[in-house]
Motif scaffolding. Sequence first.
Motif, PDB file in Angstrom:
ATOM      1  N   ILE A   1      29.478   4.396  23.069  1.00 53.33           N
ATOM      2  CA  ILE A   1      28.303   3.945  22.324  1.00 53.33           C
ATOM      3  C   ILE A   1      28.400   4.523  20.921  1.00 53.33           C
TER       4      ILE A   1
ATOM      5  N   ALA B   1      23.451   6.424  27.695  1.00 56.11           N
ATOM      6  CA  ALA B   1      24.164   5.295  27.113  1.00 56.11           C
ATOM      7  C   ALA B   1      23.451   3.983  27.413  1.00 56.11           C
TER       8      ALA B   1
ATOM      9  N   GLN C   1      32.991   9.129  19.392  1.00 50.42           N
ATOM     10  CA  GLN C   1      31.657   9.471  19.864  1.00 50.42           C
ATOM     11  C   GLN C   1      31.316  10.909  19.478  1.00 50.42           C
TER      12      GLN C   1
END
Length: 305
Positions: free
Chosen positions: A133, A183, A40
């Motif tokens: 994500i 998110a 991420q």
Amino acid sequence: MRFTYVCLSLAMSFLLFGCSEMSSKEEVETNWSFQTENGQSFNIVEIQHLMESYIKGIDEEDVVFADYKEAVIEPIYNDCFLDGEFLPIAEGVLSQKPENFDKLMRTIERMNSKEVKDSLSEALELSATALPIEKEINVCLLPVSYPGIGMAVGSDKILILFDEYFSIDHFKVTLAHEYHHSAWEAEYRKPSEKWTVLDNMVFEGKAVMFQEIIYPHQQMINTNEIYDQEAWDYASPHFEKETLEHSNQILYGGFDPLPSLYGYSEGYRMVKNYLEENPNLSIPEWTEQDAATIFKEGSHEENYD
């Protein structure tokens, strides 16, 4: 008390503020970036450096909003505000000029500390590990002279308003809470769906649950097991309403018979009851679940007469 939890803007028109998209030469580079172990990516925009340069060059009595906007807001507008799905929640930030320069300088000194940087990295690492994500997220830090809060401006934009008394624990919990909002927006929001008071309550309840998972025993709101019948009788008839006014009223409370931040704590209890009935769900699975299902399958209403 200073709380971070605002996402009532889905029914509002987007704030234009007068900032058009900057040309590439006008954009500032993000101050630093990092990737978590799961890949991420985060860009950290430390607006305090722009603020410090601005306030050192002007007397507090001579502040002109247009000059402040040009010096501090416009250089970071693209990174921190442009196209944010929840942009209207930042209306106050984008329309307020700086005050109390002495307090701002003390705040900036705190923000430049290693403790703040390490805490930010820790909170984002833990949050991204729990709810990964693919979208890169900008995290913008703005010093303020009023009580600090956080807000998810959009699916790739988190804004932290950092004040002199913003504790490290509060800072980390706020980052976790706002990460969950971003998110969810990035992965699960359906742009066409209308939002009710109940949707907003569960949306905030999910973020409160997430921050409790990331940082146990550091809750910033009342999440006890008290089921207030009088408050419920007042609030529940409004659950299906879609107006911003009703969502604000129920979420924030603070008047008889609703305690302060009623919607956050009640939304948390809705999520908690649902998870007790579905203990094997992962964080992404319950994050994705809609409010009506959480409310019904958690049998939340059965706690009231």
